[in-house]
Motif scaffolding. Structure first.
Motif, PDB file in Angstrom:
ATOM      1  N   UNK A 184      15.252  24.685 -32.415  1.00  0.00           N
ATOM      2  CA  UNK A 184      15.385  24.603 -30.950  1.00  0.00           C
ATOM      3  C   UNK A 184      14.143  23.981 -30.330  1.00  0.00           C
ATOM      4  N   UNK A 185      13.619  22.944 -30.992  1.00  0.00           N
ATOM      5  CA  UNK A 185      12.313  22.400 -30.593  1.00  0.00           C
ATOM      6  C   UNK A 185      12.373  21.523 -29.345  1.00  0.00           C
ATOM      7  N   UNK A 186      13.577  21.162 -28.903  1.00  0.00           N
ATOM      8  CA  UNK A 186      13.675  20.239 -27.772  1.00  0.00           C
ATOM      9  C   UNK A 186      13.828  20.927 -26.417  1.00  0.00           C
ATOM     10  N   UNK A 187      14.122  22.198 -26.416  1.00  0.00           N
ATOM     11  CA  UNK A 187      14.363  22.894 -25.150  1.00  0.00           C
ATOM     12  C   UNK A 187      13.089  22.939 -24.298  1.00  0.00           C
ATOM     13  N   UNK A 188      13.258  22.740 -23.016  1.00  0.00           N
ATOM     14  CA  UNK A 188      12.121  22.723 -22.094  1.00  0.00           C
ATOM     15  C   UNK A 188      11.784  24.152 -21.676  1.00  0.00           C
ATOM     16  N   UNK A 189      10.969  24.798 -22.483  1.00  0.00           N
ATOM     17  CA  UNK A 189      10.679  26.214 -22.246  1.00  0.00           C
ATOM     18  C   UNK A 189       9.182  26.519 -22.242  1.00  0.00           C
ATOM     19  N   UNK A 190       8.363  25.480 -22.241  1.00  0.00           N
ATOM     20  CA  UNK A 190       6.904  25.669 -22.136  1.00  0.00           C
ATOM     21  C   UNK A 190       6.488  25.358 -20.707  1.00  0.00           C
ATOM     22  N   UNK A 191       5.766  26.287 -20.110  1.00  0.00           N
ATOM     23  CA  UNK A 191       5.364  26.162 -18.709  1.00  0.00           C
ATOM     24  C   UNK A 191       3.849  26.136 -18.638  1.00  0.00           C
ATOM     25  N   UNK A 192       3.311  25.210 -17.876  1.00  0.00           N
ATOM     26  CA  UNK A 192       1.859  25.140 -17.749  1.00  0.00           C
ATOM     27  C   UNK A 192       1.461  24.726 -16.336  1.00  0.00           C
ATOM     28  N   UNK A 193       0.197  25.042 -16.005  1.00  0.00           N
ATOM     29  CA  UNK A 193      -0.335  24.655 -14.704  1.00  0.00           C
ATOM     30  C   UNK A 193      -0.790  23.210 -14.788  1.00  0.00           C
ATOM     31  N   UNK A 194      -0.210  22.391 -13.941  1.00  0.00           N
ATOM     32  CA  UNK A 194      -0.471  20.957 -13.987  1.00  0.00           C
ATOM     33  C   UNK A 194      -1.959  20.669 -13.766  1.00  0.00           C
ATOM     34  N   UNK A 195      -2.529  19.897 -14.692  1.00  0.00           N
ATOM     35  CA  UNK A 195      -3.915  19.471 -14.545  1.00  0.00           C
ATOM     36  C   UNK A 195      -4.953  20.500 -14.948  1.00  0.00           C
ATOM     37  N   UNK A 196      -4.525  21.687 -15.367  1.00  0.00           N
ATOM     38  CA  UNK A 196      -5.515  22.711 -15.735  1.00  0.00           C
ATOM     39  C   UNK A 196      -6.159  22.380 -17.075  1.00  0.00           C
ATOM     40  N   UNK A 197      -7.467  22.432 -17.137  1.00  0.00           N
ATOM     41  CA  UNK A 197      -8.150  21.955 -18.341  1.00  0.00           C
ATOM     42  C   UNK A 197      -8.143  22.975 -19.468  1.00  0.00           C
ATOM     43  N   UNK A 198      -7.621  24.180 -19.210  1.00  0.00           N
ATOM     44  CA  UNK A 198      -7.582  25.187 -20.268  1.00  0.00           C
ATOM     45  C   UNK A 198      -6.245  25.224 -20.993  1.00  0.00           C
TER      46      UNK A 198
END
Length: 205
Positions: A184-198
Motif C-alpha cells: 500500500x505504498x502509494x496511498x497519500x497518508x503521510x502528513x507534514x508541515x510544509x517547509x518545516x526543516x525538521x
DNA sequence: ATATCGATTATCT
DNA sequence: GATAATCGATATG
C-alpha cells in the motif's frame, strides 16, 4: 507560547487521517520529576487498521499489536530492525485498530538532554534535525521504549508521556505517500508541515 | 547530491 | 527461518 494542555480522548475517536492531520503543530511531552522534554509534531503517518496492508493490525490482533485494538489515545510502541523503537497513538473507537505514527518532531524544551540520549554533540543549529527527524530518532531522543511506554495513556498529563496543545497556529499541511513500506505504498497518508526543516527524508516535490 | 548496504532482534509463519 | 512503519556509514557523481 503557552504551556501545553492535554488533548482529550475525543480527539482520537476519529479516523486516522483526521487525527494525523490535526496532530501536526501539537506537542509531545516527556514529563518526569527529573525531566521535561517537548517537541512540536511536524510529520506523521496514518495507518488504517485491519484493512490497511501496511499496518501492523493487518493480520488481526496479536500480542504485539494489542494496543491498536484497545481504547483510543494510547501509545503503541514497536521495535524494528533490531535497533529502533517507533511511537504510534491509537485512534478510532475501541475495537478498531487505526493509528498514527510519529515521524518527526521539532525540538522545543530539553534540547541538551535529547542530544545526550542521542549520543550527539550539537555544534550548530544545522545539527538539530538529527535529534528528532525520523521515527527511530525521536523515540531515542525522548527515551521511548516498548518496555517503558507501550500502552501508556497519552491523554493523561500524569503519564510520563502525553500529547498537548500549546496554542500554536494551524500549520500549512502537505500530504505525500508513506515512507519505508512495501505494501500500500502509494496511498497519500503521510502528513507534514510544509517547509518545516525538521521533517524527515528527502525534500522533493 | 543520491545510492547502497550492514546492523541486530522481537515477532510471526 | 524470514521479515521489518530505520539509521548511519560508506561509496560514488
Amino acid at each position: 507560547m503557552s504551556s501545553p494542555v492535554p488533548l482529550p480522548r475525543a480527539f482520537y475517536i476519529r479516523t486516522p487521517r483526521r487525527v494525523a492531520r490535526d496532530l501536526l503543530g501539537k506537542v509531545l511531552v516527556r514529563q518526569t520529576p527529573e525531566t521535561y522534554l517537548t517537541g512540536r509534531i511536524v510529520e506523521v503517518e496514518a495507518y488504517l487498521g485491519v484493512k490497511d496492508a501496511a499496518a501492523h493490525a493487518a493480520a488481526g490482533p496479536t500480542l504485539r499489536n494489542a494496543v491498536l485494538f484497545g481504547p483510543p489515545g494510547h501509545a503503541y510502541i514497536y521495535f524494528i530492525y533490531g535497533n529502533h523503537y517507533c511511537l504510534n497513538v491509537s485512534c478510532e473507537p475501541e475495537g478498531r485498530a487505526g493509528s498514527v505514527l510519529f515521524r518527526a518532531l521539532e525540538p522545543l524544551c530539553g534540547i541538551e538532554e535529547m542530544a545526550q540520549s542521542r549520543h550527539l554533540e550539537i555544534g550548530s543549529p544545522s545539527d538539530l534535525p538529527k535529534l528528532t527527524s525520523g521515527p527511530g530518532r525521536l523515540a531515542e531522543a525522548f527515551g521511548i521504549t516498548r518496555h517503558r511506554d507501550n500502552a501508556c495513556d497519552l491523554t493523561d498529563p500524569a503519564s510520563s508521556l502525553w500529547i498537548g496543545d500549546d496554542g500554536h497556529p494551524r500549520p500549512k499541511i502537505l500530504v505525500t505517500p508513506r515512507i519505508g513500506i512495501t505494501k500500500a505504498a502509494d496511498d497519500l497518508l503521510r502528513y507534514l508541515i510544509r517547509g518545516n526543516r525538521f521533517v524527515s527524508g528527502r525534500t522533493k516535490v
